[in-house]
Motif scaffolding. Structure first.
Motif, short mmCIF file in Angstrom:
data_model
loop_
_atom_site.label_atom_id
_atom_site.label_comp_id
_atom_site.label_asym_id
_atom_site.label_seq_id
_atom_site.Cartn_x
_atom_site.Cartn_y
_atom_site.Cartn_z
N ASP A 136 -39.28 -92.14 -21.85
CA ASP A 136 -39.10 -92.00 -20.40
C ASP A 136 -38.39 -93.20 -19.77
O ASP A 136 -37.79 -93.07 -18.70
N ASP A 137 -38.45 -94.36 -20.40
CA ASP A 137 -37.84 -95.56 -19.82
C ASP A 137 -36.33 -95.41 -19.65
O ASP A 137 -35.73 -96.05 -18.80
N TYR A 138 -35.72 -94.59 -20.47
CA TYR A 138 -34.27 -94.46 -20.46
C TYR A 138 -33.77 -93.23 -19.69
O TYR A 138 -32.58 -93.03 -19.58
#
Length: 136
Positions: A5-7
């Motif tokens: 999810d960070d990207y």
């Protein structure tokens, strides 16, 4: 390959801006910047200019010629005349057959052209080859 999810935000940005998002019917919508606008493949294979470095270099040259931020009108005109004479002299030297200064990026350009002319079968190996040439 799962990035997590960070990207998601950065990937969404690149997809919307440069590739185009997929609609419900599996057709991509037009990106903000078309691939023809930002892709440098054709410019690289045709040995065309890909950056504005030459314009920036000339801007630096003019700055060094004037050596001040706000010259008087007469100093400005004299410096322009001096620069015009220098450019004219360079043109005459080139027409007379004097070799031009060698661009220090010629080897880089040749390596980059070689990498894209002979692509690797694996996309990751191709990206690594390009990254290696950029880092040299």
């Amino acid at each position: 390959m799962e990035l997590g999810d960070d990207y998601e935000l950065i990937l969404d940005y690149f997809e919307e801006t440069y590739i185009g998002c997929i609609r419900r019917n599996n057709i991509r919508r037009k990106p903000l910047f078309s691939i023809a606008f930002w892709n440098m493949y054709n410019r690289t294979t045709q040995a065309s200019i890909r950056t504005n470095n030459s314009a920036e270099a000339y801007h630096r040259r003019i700055g060094s010629v004037f050596q001040c931020a706000h010259p008087t009108l007469w100093v400005f005109l004299q410096k322009l005349l001096d620069e015009e004479h220098a450019v004219h002299a360079n043109i005459l030297q080139i027409k007379a057959g004097q070799p031009q200064k060698q661009n220090k990026n010629i080897r880089f350009e040749q390596r980059l052209l070689n990498v894209i002319s002979n692509p690797h079968a694996d996309i990751l190996a191709q990206i690594n080859a390009i990254a290696y040439n950029i880092s040299l």
